[in-house]
Enzyme design. Sequence first.
Site, PDB file in Angstrom:
ATOM      1  N   ASP A  14      -8.677   5.840   8.848  1.00 51.90           N
ATOM      2  CA  ASP A  14      -8.939   5.214   7.543  1.00 51.90           C
ATOM      3  C   ASP A  14      -8.926   6.313   6.478  1.00 51.90           C
ATOM      4  O   ASP A  14      -9.729   7.249   6.556  1.00 51.90           O
ATOM      5  CB  ASP A  14     -10.320   4.541   7.629  1.00 51.90           C
ATOM      6  CG  ASP A  14     -10.721   3.842   6.346  1.00 51.90           C
ATOM      7  OD1 ASP A  14     -10.085   4.082   5.289  1.00 51.90           O
ATOM      8  OD2 ASP A  14     -11.690   3.065   6.396  1.00 51.90           O
ATOM      9  N   VAL A  15      -8.038   6.210   5.491  1.00 51.49           N
ATOM     10  CA  VAL A  15      -7.964   7.282   4.485  1.00 51.49           C
ATOM     11  C   VAL A  15      -9.202   7.339   3.590  1.00 51.49           C
ATOM     12  O   VAL A  15      -9.418   8.354   2.922  1.00 51.49           O
ATOM     13  CB  VAL A  15      -6.687   7.194   3.595  1.00 51.49           C
ATOM     14  CG1 VAL A  15      -5.419   7.419   4.397  1.00 51.49           C
ATOM     15  CG2 VAL A  15      -6.637   5.902   2.797  1.00 51.49           C
ATOM     16  N   ASN A  55       0.521   7.336   0.329  1.00 49.49           N
ATOM     17  CA  ASN A  55       1.138   6.021   0.119  1.00 49.49           C
ATOM     18  C   ASN A  55       0.188   4.868   0.441  1.00 49.49           C
ATOM     19  O   ASN A  55       0.282   3.808  -0.178  1.00 49.49           O
ATOM     20  CB  ASN A  55       2.403   5.938   0.999  1.00 49.49           C
ATOM     21  CG  ASN A  55       2.896   4.520   1.156  1.00 49.49           C
ATOM     22  OD1 ASN A  55       3.525   3.976   0.259  1.00 49.49           O
ATOM     23  ND2 ASN A  55       2.586   3.889   2.288  1.00 49.49           N
ATOM     24  N   TYR A  77      -7.350  -1.878  -9.193  1.00 55.64           N
ATOM     25  CA  TYR A  77      -6.030  -1.364  -8.799  1.00 55.64           C
ATOM     26  C   TYR A  77      -5.447  -0.490  -9.915  1.00 55.64           C
ATOM     27  O   TYR A  77      -5.032   0.649  -9.687  1.00 55.64           O
ATOM     28  CB  TYR A  77      -5.102  -2.545  -8.492  1.00 55.64           C
ATOM     29  CG  TYR A  77      -3.758  -2.145  -7.921  1.00 55.64           C
ATOM     30  CD1 TYR A  77      -3.630  -1.737  -6.594  1.00 55.64           C
ATOM     31  CD2 TYR A  77      -2.606  -2.184  -8.699  1.00 55.64           C
ATOM     32  CE1 TYR A  77      -2.395  -1.376  -6.065  1.00 55.64           C
ATOM     33  CE2 TYR A  77      -1.368  -1.832  -8.180  1.00 55.64           C
ATOM     34  CZ  TYR A  77      -1.266  -1.429  -6.863  1.00 55.64           C
ATOM     35  OH  TYR A  77      -0.047  -1.071  -6.341  1.00 55.64           O
ATOM     36  N   LYS A 105      -4.795   3.564  -9.844  1.00 56.49           N
ATOM     37  CA  LYS A 105      -3.437   4.126  -9.984  1.00 56.49           C
ATOM     38  C   LYS A 105      -3.362   5.038 -11.215  1.00 56.49           C
ATOM     39  O   LYS A 105      -2.704   6.085 -11.167  1.00 56.49           O
ATOM     40  CB  LYS A 105      -2.400   3.006 -10.071  1.00 56.49           C
ATOM     41  CG  LYS A 105      -2.297   2.162  -8.788  1.00 56.49           C
ATOM     42  CD  LYS A 105      -1.920   2.984  -7.565  1.00 56.49           C
ATOM     43  CE  LYS A 105      -1.600   2.127  -6.348  1.00 56.49           C
ATOM     44  NZ  LYS A 105      -1.218   2.904  -5.179  1.00 56.49           N
TER      45      LYS A 105
HETATM   46  P1  NAD Z   1       1.945  -2.452   2.637  1.00 57.78           P
HETATM   47  O1  NAD Z   1       0.803  -3.408   2.653  1.00 57.78           O
HETATM   48  O2  NAD Z   1       3.160  -2.778   3.407  1.00 57.78           O
HETATM   49  O3  NAD Z   1       1.473  -1.000   3.045  1.00 57.78           O
HETATM   50  C1  NAD Z   1       0.195  -0.480   2.759  1.00 57.78           C
HETATM   51  C2  NAD Z   1      -0.169   0.483   3.851  1.00 57.78           C
HETATM   52  O4  NAD Z   1      -1.470   1.041   3.571  1.00 57.78           O
HETATM   53  C3  NAD Z   1      -0.250  -0.182   5.223  1.00 57.78           C
HETATM   54  O5  NAD Z   1       0.423   0.620   6.163  1.00 57.78           O
HETATM   55  C4  NAD Z   1      -1.739  -0.212   5.513  1.00 57.78           C
HETATM   56  O6  NAD Z   1      -2.052  -0.135   6.890  1.00 57.78           O
HETATM   57  C5  NAD Z   1      -2.205   1.037   4.787  1.00 57.78           C
HETATM   58  N1  NAD Z   1      -3.659   0.999   4.524  1.00 57.78           N
HETATM   59  C6  NAD Z   1      -4.370   0.015   3.937  1.00 57.78           C
HETATM   60  N2  NAD Z   1      -5.677   0.341   3.959  1.00 57.78           N
HETATM   61  C7  NAD Z   1      -5.785   1.548   4.544  1.00 57.78           C
HETATM   62  C8  NAD Z   1      -6.877   2.411   4.841  1.00 57.78           C
HETATM   63  N3  NAD Z   1      -8.147   2.100   4.559  1.00 57.78           N
HETATM   64  N4  NAD Z   1      -6.595   3.597   5.445  1.00 57.78           N
HETATM   65  C9  NAD Z   1      -5.339   3.921   5.775  1.00 57.78           C
HETATM   66  N5  NAD Z   1      -4.267   3.154   5.521  1.00 57.78           N
HETATM   67  C10 NAD Z   1      -4.498   1.979   4.914  1.00 57.78           C
HETATM   68  O7  NAD Z   1       2.297  -2.313   1.089  1.00 57.78           O
HETATM   69  P2  NAD Z   1       3.372  -1.393   0.325  1.00 57.78           P
HETATM   70  O8  NAD Z   1       3.966  -2.238  -0.703  1.00 57.78           O
HETATM   71  O9  NAD Z   1       4.213  -0.670   1.267  1.00 57.78           O
HETATM   72  O10 NAD Z   1       2.390  -0.373  -0.414  1.00 57.78           O
HETATM   73  C11 NAD Z   1       2.451   1.026  -0.264  1.00 57.78           C
HETATM   74  C12 NAD Z   1       1.938   1.693  -1.529  1.00 57.78           C
HETATM   75  O11 NAD Z   1       2.812   1.367  -2.607  1.00 57.78           O
HETATM   76  C13 NAD Z   1       0.546   1.233  -1.965  1.00 57.78           C
HETATM   77  O12 NAD Z   1      -0.193   2.346  -2.436  1.00 57.78           O
HETATM   78  C14 NAD Z   1       0.841   0.289  -3.109  1.00 57.78           C
HETATM   79  O13 NAD Z   1      -0.207   0.209  -4.044  1.00 57.78           O
HETATM   80  C15 NAD Z   1       2.069   0.931  -3.710  1.00 57.78           C
HETATM   81  N6  NAD Z   1       2.890   0.045  -4.533  1.00 57.78           N
HETATM   82  C16 NAD Z   1       3.581  -0.992  -3.965  1.00 57.78           C
HETATM   83  C17 NAD Z   1       4.348  -1.806  -4.794  1.00 57.78           C
HETATM   84  C18 NAD Z   1       5.160  -2.953  -4.267  1.00 57.78           C
HETATM   85  O14 NAD Z   1       5.704  -3.718  -5.072  1.00 57.78           O
HETATM   86  N7  NAD Z   1       5.286  -3.133  -2.983  1.00 57.78           N
HETATM   87  C19 NAD Z   1       4.390  -1.573  -6.165  1.00 57.78           C
HETATM   88  C20 NAD Z   1       3.664  -0.515  -6.694  1.00 57.78           C
HETATM   89  C21 NAD Z   1       2.936   0.287  -5.872  1.00 57.78           C
END
Ligand code: NAD
Length: 272
Positions: free
Chosen positions: A77-78, A104, A170, A174
């Site tokens: 857990d990060v 990420n 959120y 960010k």
């Molecule tokens: P996703 O849900 O597929 O991936 C999120 C990842 O974070 C997962 O692997 C999950 O297991 C991990 N995670 C969640 N809680 C955690 C914890 N406590 N400890 C360790 N790992 C944990 O979503 P995504 O879209 O791939 O998101 C990845 C990043 O990109 C995030 O930071 C998200 O805010 C950012 N982001 C995504 C988008 C989008 O449109 N998809 C847009 C802007 C920013």
Amino acid sequence: MAENGMNLRQAGISLDLSGKVALVTGSSSGLGMSIARYFAKAGAKVAVHYHSEKDQAEQLVREIISNGGVASAFGGDVSSLSDVESIFRQIDQKLGPVDVLVNNAGIDGKRALCGEDNPEDWQKVIAINLVGPYYCSREAVKRMKSRRSGVIINITSVHEFIPWAGYSAYGSAKAGLSMFTKTLAQELAEFGVRVVAIAPGAIKTPINRDVWSNPESLKDLLDKIAMPRLGEPEDIGKAAVFLASDLASYITGVTISVDGGMLIYPAFKHGG
Ligand code: NAD
């Protein structure tokens, strides 16, 4: 074309990450998985990190190895300092010290207006999206500074710039991560360590499945993007491999938006 590609390589211009150890947090799905794949293709030894999706992480490790790469999975857990310290120790032993860190892992949390929300939910988003990257960067810095080399990439969001009602934690996390990026870049420039951020727009992953799987909300989302499509995880993987490589050797302390033009106010195309 091939000849030009050859000339670029001879000139030392390449996306080669051979020999580098790269940790991508939350790479068991979505953007992290794509970033991990691109890093492996560029020759990095990839630390695939997962929280709860161990099977998916191990599947990705098998895929990278079967393509001739090097990878290993690490869970934790990060938002837990002891988990993060343990992840870095395990990576030291298995792959070597981290050269490239991608912060990420993240969640967007439950939609709730301020005052109607639950403070614990708010704090959880901050803990995972802002404190987590701080804990991971802290461990990475210890390893990078002494070796006078390294790259940290923080995945923020267009919501480091654009407010998003119902998701104040959120956006705050960010925007905070963006300032953390700049501050760390200032602290580390003299040690040969670069720190940058990528601000994704709307990228099709599990995090926003409820939006893109519904035709009405998908149309509303597309209206917010200048280019006529949602982003794909590969769009972020490509940006990350560039920023981690020597092609980006003079880039530090900035956020690169990868959003198909969300930040250029596409609604104004039809008049202001
Ligand atoms: P996703 O849900 O597929 O991936 C999120 C990842 O974070 C997962 O692997 C999950 O297991 C991990 N995670 C969640 N809680 C955690 C914890 N406590 N400890 C360790 N790992 C944990 O979503 P995504 O879209 O791939 O998101 C990845 C990043 O990109 C995030 O930071 C998200 O805010 C950012 N982001 C995504 C988008 C989008 O449109 N998809 C847009 C802007 C920013």
